[in-house]
Write a protein that holds these residues in place. Structure first.
Motif, short mmCIF file in Angstrom:
data_model
loop_
_atom_site.label_atom_id
_atom_site.label_comp_id
_atom_site.label_asym_id
_atom_site.label_seq_id
_atom_site.Cartn_x
_atom_site.Cartn_y
_atom_site.Cartn_z
N VAL A 162 -2.79 -11.44 -1.22
CA VAL A 162 -2.15 -10.86 -2.40
C VAL A 162 -3.25 -10.20 -3.24
CG1 VAL A 162 -0.81 -11.34 -4.48
CG2 VAL A 162 -0.30 -12.55 -2.34
N ALA A 163 -3.03 -8.97 -3.61
CA ALA A 163 -4.02 -8.22 -4.38
C ALA A 163 -4.00 -8.63 -5.85
CB ALA A 163 -3.75 -6.72 -4.26
N ALA A 164 -5.18 -8.65 -6.45
CA ALA A 164 -5.33 -8.99 -7.87
C ALA A 164 -5.18 -7.74 -8.73
CB ALA A 164 -6.71 -9.61 -8.09
N PRO A 165 -4.75 -7.89 -9.98
CA PRO A 165 -4.64 -6.73 -10.86
C PRO A 165 -5.98 -6.02 -11.04
CG PRO A 165 -3.53 -8.62 -11.82
CD PRO A 165 -4.30 -9.12 -10.62
N THR B 67 -9.38 -4.11 0.69
CA THR B 67 -9.70 -4.15 -0.74
C THR B 67 -8.53 -4.83 -1.43
OG1 THR B 67 -10.96 -2.10 -0.57
CG2 THR B 67 -10.24 -2.73 -2.77
N TYR B 68 -8.81 -5.84 -2.24
CA TYR B 68 -7.72 -6.68 -2.71
C TYR B 68 -7.48 -6.56 -4.21
CZ TYR B 68 -8.18 -7.86 2.02
OH TYR B 68 -8.23 -7.73 3.39
N GLU B 69 -7.32 -5.30 -4.64
CA GLU B 69 -6.90 -4.97 -6.00
C GLU B 69 -5.58 -4.22 -5.88
OE1 GLU B 69 -10.62 -4.24 -8.81
OE2 GLU B 69 -10.63 -2.89 -7.09
N ARG B 70 -4.74 -4.31 -6.91
CA ARG B 70 -3.38 -3.75 -6.85
C ARG B 70 -3.35 -2.25 -7.10
NH1 ARG B 70 0.42 -7.37 -6.16
NH2 ARG B 70 2.09 -5.98 -6.76
N PHE B 71 -3.55 -1.49 -6.04
CA PHE B 71 -3.36 -0.04 -6.14
C PHE B 71 -2.98 0.52 -4.79
CE2 PHE B 71 -7.90 -0.63 -5.48
CZ PHE B 71 -8.23 0.32 -4.52
N MET B 72 -2.38 1.70 -4.82
CA MET B 72 -1.92 2.34 -3.60
C MET B 72 -1.84 3.84 -3.82
SD MET B 72 1.88 0.87 -3.99
CE MET B 72 3.15 1.68 -4.97
N VAL B 73 -1.88 4.57 -2.72
CA VAL B 73 -1.75 6.02 -2.77
C VAL B 73 -0.54 6.41 -1.92
CG1 VAL B 73 -4.20 6.40 -3.20
CG2 VAL B 73 -3.36 6.42 -0.85
N ILE B 74 0.15 7.46 -2.36
CA ILE B 74 1.37 7.91 -1.68
C ILE B 74 1.46 9.43 -1.78
CG2 ILE B 74 3.91 7.94 -1.82
CD1 ILE B 74 3.83 5.04 -2.72
N ASP B 75 1.94 10.05 -0.72
CA ASP B 75 2.33 11.46 -0.74
C ASP B 75 3.38 11.63 0.34
OD1 ASP B 75 2.69 14.20 -0.71
OD2 ASP B 75 0.55 14.66 -0.86
N LEU C 32 -0.55 4.32 1.56
CA LEU C 32 -1.61 3.41 1.96
C LEU C 32 -1.92 2.50 0.78
CD1 LEU C 32 -3.61 2.76 4.31
CD2 LEU C 32 -5.22 4.31 3.19
N ALA C 33 -1.83 1.20 1.02
CA ALA C 33 -2.15 0.21 -0.01
C ALA C 33 -3.58 -0.26 0.16
CB ALA C 33 -1.19 -0.98 0.09
N SER C 34 -4.19 -0.67 -0.94
CA SER C 34 -5.59 -1.10 -0.91
C SER C 34 -5.83 -2.23 0.08
CB SER C 34 -6.02 -1.54 -2.31
OG SER C 34 -5.23 -2.63 -2.74
N THR C 35 -4.88 -3.14 0.21
CA THR C 35 -5.06 -4.27 1.11
C THR C 35 -5.17 -3.82 2.57
OG1 THR C 35 -2.66 -4.58 1.12
CG2 THR C 35 -3.94 -5.96 -0.39
N GLN C 36 -4.64 -2.66 2.89
CA GLN C 36 -4.73 -2.15 4.26
C GLN C 36 -6.14 -1.67 4.59
OE1 GLN C 36 -1.01 0.40 3.67
NE2 GLN C 36 -1.04 0.03 5.89
#
Length: 171
Positions: A17-20, A57-65, A50-54
């Motif tokens: 689980v990613a941290a804030p 990296t275990y912070e809560r962020f992701m990229v989308i397009d 793509l989520a950071s955990t993938q």
């Protein structure tokens, strides 16, 4: 820019689980580079989220397009789904961490998501369709959940057997 290695199932990092993301991280040039590298990795894969955990990296962020022209990149930092529509949508989902495997998943057709952009500015989006599916899928990653978790045991077993077969073909 460097392509980032994408974790693949059953890597245990995908269940973390990613941290804030702390507020001071937005001004960090390394964080901005990481976001750029995530977009490049996602586009090259090719994927739509793509989520950071993938990328381990275990912070809560992701990229989308989700655009075909790949010209509407979205960054979601510390995303939260505030509301989900009662209307459901079945979409055939795939995942860069489970390459070559696709399955029908039922999710809310519309959502309200709150997050921060790459510079720390808060925003809210009301989205539906593919973008809503993608946001929910990537937030699941940040919570350590995979799309195959929504499948019945039989369908999940079939999906994982297909993944194993595909991997044997790559070797």
């Amino acid at each position: 820019m460097a392509l980032l290695p994408i974790l693949e199932y059953p890597d245990t990092g995908l269940r973390k689980v990613a941290a804030p993301v702390p507020a001071d991280r937005f001004a960090d040039p390394a964080f901005q580079r990481l976001l750029d590298h995530m977009f490049q990795t996602m586009y090259e894969a090719p994927g739509i989220g793509l989520a950071s955990t993938q990328v381990d990296t275990y912070e809560r962020f992701m990229v989308i397009d989700v655009t075909e022209t790949r010209d509407q990149p979205l960054v979601f930092v510390n995303p939260t789904i505030r509301d989900r529509s009662a209307d459901l949508r079945v979409h055939t989902e795939g995942c860069l961490s489970i390459p070559g495997v696709f399955a029908d998943v039922t999710r809310a057709d519309g959502i309200v998501v709150e997050a921060f952009d790459r510079h720390g500015k808060a925003f809210e989006l009301i989205v539906d369709g593919l973008l809503a599916t993608c946001v929910q899928h990537e937030i699941d990653h940040l919570d350590g959940k995979l799309f195959i978790d929504y499948l019945s045991p039989l369908k999940r077993d079939r999906a994982l057997k297909k993944l194993e077969k595909l991997r044997k073909g790559r070797d």
